[in-house]
Design a protein around this motif. Sequence first.
Motif, mmCIF file in Angstrom:
data_model
loop_
_atom_site.group_PDB
_atom_site.id
_atom_site.type_symbol
_atom_site.label_atom_id
_atom_site.label_comp_id
_atom_site.label_asym_id
_atom_site.label_seq_id
_atom_site.Cartn_x
_atom_site.Cartn_y
_atom_site.Cartn_z
ATOM 1 N N GLY A 1 0.798 -1.222 0.000
ATOM 2 C CA GLY A 1 0.000 0.000 0.000
ATOM 3 C C GLY A 1 0.827 1.266 0.000
ATOM 4 O O GLY A 1 0.332 2.334 -0.362
ATOM 5 N N TYR A 2 2.082 1.171 0.381
ATOM 6 C CA TYR A 2 2.945 2.348 0.354
ATOM 7 C C TYR A 2 3.441 2.635 -1.059
ATOM 8 O O TYR A 2 3.921 3.729 -1.335
ATOM 9 C CB TYR A 2 4.136 2.166 1.298
ATOM 10 C CG TYR A 2 3.710 2.113 2.748
ATOM 11 C CD1 TYR A 2 3.107 3.203 3.361
ATOM 12 C CD2 TYR A 2 3.884 0.960 3.496
ATOM 13 C CE1 TYR A 2 2.707 3.159 4.678
ATOM 14 C CE2 TYR A 2 3.485 0.897 4.822
ATOM 15 C CZ TYR A 2 2.900 1.999 5.408
ATOM 16 O OH TYR A 2 2.493 1.946 6.708
ATOM 17 N N VAL A 3 3.333 1.652 -1.946
ATOM 18 C CA VAL A 3 3.736 1.819 -3.344
ATOM 19 C C VAL A 3 2.514 2.123 -4.208
ATOM 20 O O VAL A 3 2.510 3.077 -4.975
ATOM 21 C CB VAL A 3 4.458 0.549 -3.855
ATOM 22 C CG1 VAL A 3 4.843 0.703 -5.309
ATOM 23 C CG2 VAL A 3 5.669 0.242 -2.999
ATOM 24 N N VAL A 4 1.491 1.296 -4.076
ATOM 25 C CA VAL A 4 0.225 1.478 -4.792
ATOM 26 C C VAL A 4 -0.869 1.490 -3.728
ATOM 27 O O VAL A 4 -1.084 0.468 -3.062
ATOM 28 C CB VAL A 4 -0.015 0.328 -5.798
ATOM 29 C CG1 VAL A 4 -1.349 0.499 -6.497
ATOM 30 C CG2 VAL A 4 1.124 0.227 -6.785
ATOM 31 N N PRO A 5 -1.552 2.616 -3.535
ATOM 32 C CA PRO A 5 -2.445 2.786 -2.385
ATOM 33 C C PRO A 5 -3.397 1.632 -2.066
ATOM 34 O O PRO A 5 -3.455 1.191 -0.938
ATOM 35 C CB PRO A 5 -3.221 4.053 -2.732
ATOM 36 C CG PRO A 5 -2.268 4.830 -3.561
ATOM 37 C CD PRO A 5 -1.498 3.811 -4.362
ATOM 38 N N ILE A 6 -4.112 1.091 -2.989
ATOM 39 C CA ILE A 6 -5.097 0.052 -2.671
ATOM 40 C C ILE A 6 -4.449 -1.333 -2.567
ATOM 41 O O ILE A 6 -5.053 -2.261 -2.029
ATOM 42 C CB ILE A 6 -6.252 0.078 -3.704
ATOM 43 C CG1 ILE A 6 -7.480 -0.681 -3.186
ATOM 44 C CG2 ILE A 6 -5.803 -0.474 -5.022
ATOM 45 C CD1 ILE A 6 -8.233 0.014 -2.125
ATOM 46 N N ALA A 7 -3.231 -1.475 -3.030
ATOM 47 C CA ALA A 7 -2.555 -2.779 -3.041
ATOM 48 C C ALA A 7 -2.320 -3.325 -1.638
ATOM 49 O O ALA A 7 -2.339 -4.540 -1.432
ATOM 50 C CB ALA A 7 -1.235 -2.690 -3.792
ATOM 51 N N GLY A 8 -2.118 -2.471 -0.667
ATOM 52 C CA GLY A 8 -1.910 -2.924 0.702
ATOM 53 C C GLY A 8 -3.128 -3.600 1.292
ATOM 54 O O GLY A 8 -3.022 -4.394 2.222
ATOM 55 N N PHE A 9 -4.281 -3.292 0.745
ATOM 56 C CA PHE A 9 -5.519 -3.934 1.188
ATOM 57 C C PHE A 9 -5.825 -5.167 0.349
ATOM 58 O O PHE A 9 -6.233 -6.200 0.876
ATOM 59 C CB PHE A 9 -6.678 -2.933 1.112
ATOM 60 C CG PHE A 9 -7.967 -3.464 1.655
ATOM 61 C CD1 PHE A 9 -8.187 -3.516 3.019
ATOM 62 C CD2 PHE A 9 -8.957 -3.908 0.807
ATOM 63 C CE1 PHE A 9 -9.374 -4.015 3.526
ATOM 64 C CE2 PHE A 9 -10.151 -4.399 1.299
ATOM 65 C CZ PHE A 9 -10.363 -4.449 2.670
ATOM 66 N N LEU A 10 -5.609 -5.070 -0.954
ATOM 67 C CA LEU A 10 -5.970 -6.155 -1.862
ATOM 68 C C LEU A 10 -4.959 -7.301 -1.897
ATOM 69 O O LEU A 10 -5.352 -8.466 -1.962
ATOM 70 C CB LEU A 10 -6.174 -5.620 -3.278
ATOM 71 C CG LEU A 10 -7.383 -4.720 -3.489
ATOM 72 C CD1 LEU A 10 -7.435 -4.231 -4.930
ATOM 73 C CD2 LEU A 10 -8.664 -5.434 -3.122
ATOM 74 N N ALA A 11 -3.675 -6.985 -1.877
ATOM 75 C CA ALA A 11 -2.640 -8.016 -2.026
ATOM 76 C C ALA A 11 -2.750 -9.129 -0.981
ATOM 77 O O ALA A 11 -2.731 -10.313 -1.348
ATOM 78 C CB ALA A 11 -1.253 -7.388 -2.012
ATOM 79 N N PRO A 12 -2.889 -8.819 0.315
ATOM 80 C CA PRO A 12 -2.994 -9.907 1.294
ATOM 81 C C PRO A 12 -4.232 -10.783 1.072
ATOM 82 O O PRO A 12 -4.169 -12.002 1.206
ATOM 83 C CB PRO A 12 -3.080 -9.196 2.643
ATOM 84 C CG PRO A 12 -2.652 -7.814 2.413
ATOM 85 C CD PRO A 12 -2.869 -7.512 0.971
ATOM 86 N N ILE A 13 -5.340 -10.151 0.707
ATOM 87 C CA ILE A 13 -6.577 -10.907 0.503
ATOM 88 C C ILE A 13 -6.456 -11.805 -0.725
ATOM 89 O O ILE A 13 -6.881 -12.964 -0.702
ATOM 90 C CB ILE A 13 -7.780 -9.951 0.404
ATOM 91 C CG1 ILE A 13 -7.973 -9.236 1.748
ATOM 92 C CG2 ILE A 13 -9.044 -10.700 -0.001
ATOM 93 C CD1 ILE A 13 -8.980 -8.123 1.743
ATOM 94 N N VAL A 14 -5.844 -11.290 -1.787
ATOM 95 C CA VAL A 14 -5.670 -12.088 -3.001
ATOM 96 C C VAL A 14 -4.739 -13.265 -2.736
ATOM 97 O O VAL A 14 -5.029 -14.402 -3.124
ATOM 98 C CB VAL A 14 -5.159 -11.210 -4.160
ATOM 99 C CG1 VAL A 14 -4.714 -12.055 -5.337
ATOM 100 C CG2 VAL A 14 -6.224 -10.216 -4.591
ATOM 101 N N ILE A 15 -3.623 -13.013 -2.053
ATOM 102 C CA ILE A 15 -2.684 -14.094 -1.724
ATOM 103 C C ILE A 15 -3.381 -15.161 -0.889
ATOM 104 O O ILE A 15 -3.256 -16.357 -1.144
ATOM 105 C CB ILE A 15 -1.439 -13.549 -0.987
ATOM 106 C CG1 ILE A 15 -0.594 -12.693 -1.934
ATOM 107 C CG2 ILE A 15 -0.605 -14.683 -0.395
ATOM 108 C CD1 ILE A 15 0.500 -11.914 -1.236
ATOM 109 N N TRP A 16 -4.122 -14.721 0.115
ATOM 110 C CA TRP A 16 -4.849 -15.647 0.992
ATOM 111 C C TRP A 16 -5.822 -16.499 0.196
ATOM 112 O O TRP A 16 -5.840 -17.726 0.329
ATOM 113 C CB TRP A 16 -5.557 -14.848 2.076
ATOM 114 C CG TRP A 16 -6.525 -15.609 2.922
ATOM 115 C CD1 TRP A 16 -6.369 -16.870 3.430
ATOM 116 C CD2 TRP A 16 -7.797 -15.163 3.375
ATOM 117 N NE1 TRP A 16 -7.470 -17.215 4.176
ATOM 118 C CE2 TRP A 16 -8.363 -16.183 4.161
ATOM 119 C CE3 TRP A 16 -8.505 -13.984 3.218
ATOM 120 C CZ2 TRP A 16 -9.599 -16.066 4.770
ATOM 121 C CZ3 TRP A 16 -9.735 -13.861 3.823
ATOM 122 C CH2 TRP A 16 -10.269 -14.904 4.592
#
Length: 115
Positions: free
Chosen positions: A23-38
């Motif tokens: 999320g520090y690189v791409v704002p919404i990625a910090g929320f989406l990336a963990p959920i997608v990986i999970w």
Amino acid sequence: MQNEPDSTANTWAMILHFSQFAGYVVPIAGFLAPIVIWQLKKEDIPSLDLHGRNVTNWLITQFLLSVLCWILLFVGIGVLGFLILAVLSVIFPIIGGIKASQGEVWKYPMTIRFV
């Protein structure tokens, strides 16, 4: 369902926790990336499911706390709340990632259980 070696499961769990920093690189990625990986890996690595639930619960709690801090800005104490939340948003994923690399599941403190 495969039985992955512990090191692979621990590595993916660590990546799951640390992916919040995206999320520090791409704002919404910090929320989406963990959920997608999970969601993508929980069938292959069953031990990842609990990590994913903990991180998702923390993300939802963090969002709700930030809304509360936003409201409290009008009273004057929201800034302090945002500062504390910012520090916890860095510390909690680091602790979770380190514990995950050691094979432990760490429950984020002050987290409301949603999933």
